[in-house]
Each structure stands twice: as C-alpha cells, then as structure tokens.
Design a protein around this motif. Sequence first.
Motif, mmCIF file in Angstrom:
data_model
loop_
_atom_site.group_PDB
_atom_site.id
_atom_site.type_symbol
_atom_site.label_atom_id
_atom_site.label_comp_id
_atom_site.label_asym_id
_atom_site.label_seq_id
_atom_site.Cartn_x
_atom_site.Cartn_y
_atom_site.Cartn_z
ATOM 1 N N LEU A 126 30.932 17.272 52.905
ATOM 2 C CA LEU A 126 30.059 18.245 52.249
ATOM 3 C C LEU A 126 30.188 19.645 52.837
ATOM 4 C CD1 LEU A 126 26.818 16.052 51.978
ATOM 5 C CD2 LEU A 126 28.636 16.335 50.283
ATOM 6 N N VAL A 127 30.978 19.780 53.905
ATOM 7 C CA VAL A 127 31.116 21.073 54.578
ATOM 8 C C VAL A 127 31.988 22.013 53.746
ATOM 9 C CG1 VAL A 127 31.886 22.261 56.661
ATOM 10 C CG2 VAL A 127 30.878 19.973 56.826
ATOM 11 N N LYS A 128 31.561 23.261 53.638
ATOM 12 C CA LYS A 128 32.345 24.281 52.939
ATOM 13 C C LYS A 128 32.329 25.575 53.750
ATOM 14 C CE LYS A 128 32.886 26.719 48.543
ATOM 15 N NZ LYS A 128 32.334 26.951 47.172
ATOM 16 N N ILE A 129 33.505 26.173 53.909
ATOM 17 C CA ILE A 129 33.639 27.458 54.616
ATOM 18 C C ILE A 129 34.168 28.481 53.626
ATOM 19 C CG2 ILE A 129 34.719 28.702 56.520
ATOM 20 C CD1 ILE A 129 35.037 25.992 57.944
ATOM 21 N N THR A 130 33.446 29.574 53.441
ATOM 22 C CA THR A 130 33.839 30.632 52.504
ATOM 23 C C THR A 130 34.018 31.936 53.263
ATOM 24 O OG1 THR A 130 32.617 29.587 50.688
ATOM 25 C CG2 THR A 130 33.189 31.917 50.440
ATOM 26 N N LEU A 131 35.133 32.608 53.000
ATOM 27 C CA LEU A 131 35.422 33.908 53.611
ATOM 28 C C LEU A 131 35.446 34.965 52.520
ATOM 29 C CD1 LEU A 131 36.262 35.535 56.139
ATOM 30 C CD2 LEU A 131 38.629 34.953 55.620
ATOM 31 N N LEU A 132 34.536 35.939 52.605
ATOM 32 C CA LEU A 132 34.433 37.009 51.610
ATOM 33 C C LEU A 132 35.056 38.288 52.154
ATOM 34 C CD1 LEU A 132 30.705 36.478 50.502
ATOM 35 C CD2 LEU A 132 32.758 35.513 49.455
ATOM 36 N N GLU A 133 35.966 38.871 51.387
ATOM 37 C CA GLU A 133 36.612 40.118 51.790
ATOM 38 C C GLU A 133 36.603 41.087 50.614
ATOM 39 O OE1 GLU A 133 38.409 43.292 53.167
ATOM 40 O OE2 GLU A 133 37.758 41.655 54.469
ATOM 41 N N ALA A 134 36.144 42.328 50.864
ATOM 42 C CA ALA A 134 35.982 43.303 49.785
ATOM 43 C C ALA A 134 37.307 43.892 49.312
ATOM 44 C CB ALA A 134 35.043 44.424 50.232
ATOM 45 N N THR A 135 38.352 43.874 50.152
ATOM 46 C CA THR A 135 39.644 44.449 49.779
ATOM 47 C C THR A 135 40.568 43.368 49.203
ATOM 48 O OG1 THR A 135 40.568 44.126 51.998
ATOM 49 C CG2 THR A 135 39.384 46.180 51.587
ATOM 50 N N ASP A 136 41.836 43.729 49.034
ATOM 51 C CA ASP A 136 42.780 42.817 48.382
ATOM 52 C C ASP A 136 43.336 41.751 49.310
ATOM 53 O OD1 ASP A 136 42.495 44.165 45.992
ATOM 54 O OD2 ASP A 136 44.105 45.580 46.444
ATOM 55 N N HIS A 137 43.225 41.952 50.630
ATOM 56 C CA HIS A 137 43.807 40.997 51.569
ATOM 57 C C HIS A 137 42.958 40.908 52.831
ATOM 58 C CE1 HIS A 137 47.548 40.509 49.307
ATOM 59 N NE2 HIS A 137 47.567 41.822 49.143
ATOM 60 N N ILE A 138 43.036 39.768 53.514
ATOM 61 C CA ILE A 138 42.440 39.650 54.846
ATOM 62 C C ILE A 138 43.443 40.180 55.865
ATOM 63 C CG2 ILE A 138 40.999 37.694 54.192
ATOM 64 C CD1 ILE A 138 42.997 35.846 55.589
#
Length: 596
Positions: free
Chosen positions: A273-285
């Motif tokens: 049930l674990v979920k990791i989300t990475l949000l980035e405002a630009t086009d790439h990390i």
Amino acid sequence: MRNFNFFRRLSTAFNDYPSLSKIIVVSTISGGSLVAYAEAKTYSGSHGHIAHADATASDGGHTLSEVIPKKKKLVLLGTGWAGMSFLKNLNNPTYEVEIVSPRNFFVFTPLLPSVTCGKVEARSIAEPIRNIIIKKNVDISFSEAECIKIDPQNKKIYCRATIDSHSKGEEEFAVDYDYLIIAVGAQVNTFNTPGVMENCHFLKEIDDAQKIRKNVIDSFEKASLPSLSDEERKKILHFVIVGGGPTGVEFAAELHDFVNEDVVKLYPKVKDLVKITLLEATDHILNMFDKRITNFAENKFGRDGIDVKLGSMVTGINENEISTKARGNGKTSSTPYGMVLWSTGIGPRPLIKEFMKQIGQGNRRALATDEWLRVEGFDNIYALGDCATINQRKVMEDIAEIFKKADKDNSGTLTVKEFQETLDDICERYPQVELYLKNKQKRNIVDLVKEAKGDAARESMELNIEEFKAALSEVDSQMKNLPATAQVANQQGAYLAKCFNRMEECEKNPEGPPRFRGTGHHRFHPFRYRHLGQFAPLGGEQTAAELPGDWVSIGHSSQWLWYSVYASKQVSWRTRALVVSDWLRRFIFGRDTSGI
C-alpha cells in the motif's frame, strides 16, 4: 586491576600534558586498514588560549596592556558550513573571536536524508563547536544565542539567548565588533504557498530529520491498526516529496530503500500500500546535473515505482490533501497524503531581510558582496554561504579604466601584445572573460580580437577603445551566481580565514590584482570557486557522480566513491568513525526502525 590502574595513569598523563596527547584511530574496512594520527597543540588557559592578565608588568615602566597590543574583535555569526570552515582554518592569534549561533554544533547536512531512514544516526553527523574551539591556538569564545539585529553604524550586534536562563534581563545582550562575519545560512522558501508551514516537513536541521524518521515509523504503525480500511491505509502510507533537487531526490531514494529492504519484513500486511510521489515544477528532476544523470534518475525512479510528476506545481496543502496545477494545460487536482516533505529552495532569514533593508538591498534575494566577500558598502562586514551572493563586477562598467591600464605607452590604441599582457589581470578580476573564451572555444585573446576585427587581422594590429569594447562586449553574458551548496560555503570559509591569517602582511604588501579604478593592488586575490563535483544517490546502492572534466559516472562504483568522499569530508575523526560504523551496522543488521 593492574591493567586498569595503568590505563588510568596513562589517561591522567595525557590530560595533564596535552602536548603529549596523541590519538590513533584504526578501523578495518573491507580487509584493509586506515590509520589516522593527530597531535594536539600545546596550549594554556581556557580553550587553548593565552589568558589575559589584569596586573601590570615591570617592562620599562609600561603596563602589560601597553606592551601587548589590543586584539581586534571578530564576531562570527553561524556554525554551518561557512562558519565551521572559517573557524577550522583561522590560525591568526591577533584576533579575539566570538561565535554567536543558536546551535552549539556543526551538522554534516549532505547526510541528513540518511538520518531520516535510520541509515546514519543523528549524533554521527554532528560535531560540537567547542570540540573545534579547544584545538585552536586562538582566543575564541562561544555564545548559544540568536542574532536579532545588526547595527553597522555602532559596530554592534544584538542577540537573544536560545536557552532559558530563568533570569529576567539576561536573555538579550549586545556584542561589539571590529569585524563581523555573517554566515547564518538560509531558511526554507515556501513561495507563500498556503498550508506549507502548517502541514509540511522540512529537511534543513537534525531536528527535521528526526521528526521525519519518527513520522515515517508512526505511519507504518498507524496503518497496521486493524480498525482502518485499505483506503485509509493508502492515505497514511502516501509519502509526497515536493522538489526534485538533490535533497528531494535523495530522500525519495532513501525512503524507497528503507521500505523495500527493511520495512517490508516488519509490516508485511501494508507493504503493497506504500506510495512515494515526487513533484517537480520544471521539466526534469536534478536540473543542475548533466542530462545523462537526469535521464538515468528519472528512468530508475520509474522502474522502482516512485511516481515522478514533472511540471506539477503545488498550489496549496491542507491537513488531508495536497493540491497541484499542471504546467501547460493548467489542470488542477488534489491528492490525499500521509506525509509531505517540502524541499523546493531557500530564502533569506528574517535577520538578513532586515539588514538588507537597512543597507539599501531590500529588493535582493540574498546579501550582495564583492569578490572578496565583503558586504557592499562595508570594509569590516563579510557575508558568506547561503545567506549571501557575490555581485561580480561587470567588465563593461570598467572598460575605459581597463583600456587605460593596458595602454602602457598612452598611444590611444592597444596592440595585441599589450592586450595579452593585461589578460591575466583581467581574467582574475573578471572571471567571466576566461569562461567566455572557454565557451567560445577561443585559444587566447588573439582569437577574440580577430573575431572583433575580422579574418584579415594580424597580431601586429592595434585596437582603439571602440574596437576594444566590441571584443569584450559579450563576456558579461557569462556571469552566473554560485549555487547555494555546502561546497561553495566550505570554500568561502576557508578563503576568508586565509585572508584574516594574512591580513597584516597583505596590508603592507598587497598580493591581489591591480586596481583598474585607482592605483596599486588589491590586498588579496578575489575568491574563486572551484567545482569539485557533485553526487546524487539514487538508491539501490547506485549513485550518479558528476566530476570535473565533464566526467559522469553512474552505478555501484560511484556509490563506493560516495562513501569514500563523504567519510573523508567529515570534520573530525570522531564523526568519521561514527559514520563509517553506522554504514557497517546497516550492512550487517539493517536500518534502525525504532523511530527514536
């Protein structure tokens, strides 16, 4: 008992005679041994300094204060990378140094993500400042307090104690200075996003890492309660990281490894049930890295099941959901979460904001300094690290003075030879010239002049002032601010300490480049940052390394390079031994899952 008495006598001898004390640390790693040796310096008085005497001495009828010149007061604000580096490299005993900081220790911040998931213990990356002070042959004192105001006109700072003294009137005090060094770092930049301060975790200090660690373990414990539905468990175990920079990416990788290597064994019912989300405002990390590293990181996170959402801007956070807006189509959405880490950038602290308003820099994002790290407009105030930025002087502002200095025969024109002879001084004072030549793939100044004059130019040609301006007209476009990294702050602290170590000598014999405005030379060479590379741990014992010379390495070998470099960069043998032992413990027993 005989052995015990022997070691007790040996310990007493080392304490009574510091000049005899020697420390030998031996650790065996992968079948090899590493031996470190250090000899303590002889000192007297508190903190290893010569104590001041109030009595008079018979020396030709003069008092002791007349024989020994008064020391200049140097106040250092902050015990971060810049302050620690300055303190470790300062060895001029003619200064009386006072350190003011709300924390009495230095933190090796690159390893904070490792603390959040039990890979490294918090105490292993913290070095007490007094451990550094006691080894210095300089008059140094420390006050655990926060500077709340700077008064440059009266050369004072006003401070408030950060520990409860239980006595009214002792919480605030003033400190005089002859020189002030501001190295207070920066704070998290929320960009005024609603709900960030109330609902997000940050990762700037040890306290932050420990809170995150406890929150992660508590989330799994809470999700394991039998009274919850699967939807509620999914919400609790949804970890969101806002910001795709090095800190956010490394925390996502550490959390993924923690869940898949350690937590699944202890919480088998909720592991799926674990979920990791990475949000980035630009086009790439990892925008500041080579494109090869960026692409590898995004692909690896995709394979690992980390949900990377690019072009996703956070618009608000409440206690249950995080709201985002997609860049481009403007589509908005809200997602339930269990924990949010905010890692999007930095901004000035309140002290710096107020000081910038005082000195007319209120519209800037950080304190502006010159190339010698002096705050603009002041000869006795320096700023370094994340709280400051170097305001590099433009070539075109001084173009007439540069031309005049280069024209040694006052002919009104420059030969290529005269131009070439001045080039080294120009490149040192204005580093953008050298960077421009490199980016334009010009071998030397002759190629630059030929480009301005045309292909028919020969080395015997001469340039007038307008042609000289044309040759250098685009070099200022190469000016860039230095990144707010530990590496920059560390180098700035070491540079400034060397300047203070040689202050008296360089006052008499300046060693810097010639002054294009005015006569003589600058006291010191200007600060120049030397990029030594950067790492991005991506989980699974794989790290991306970008090193000088455009060399990129990705994989398990880079992970061992990361271990070696980070171990060697610890500020003491104590922390070095603790960090290495934590890594070994993790390999043998796994990460600590106690949450404390």
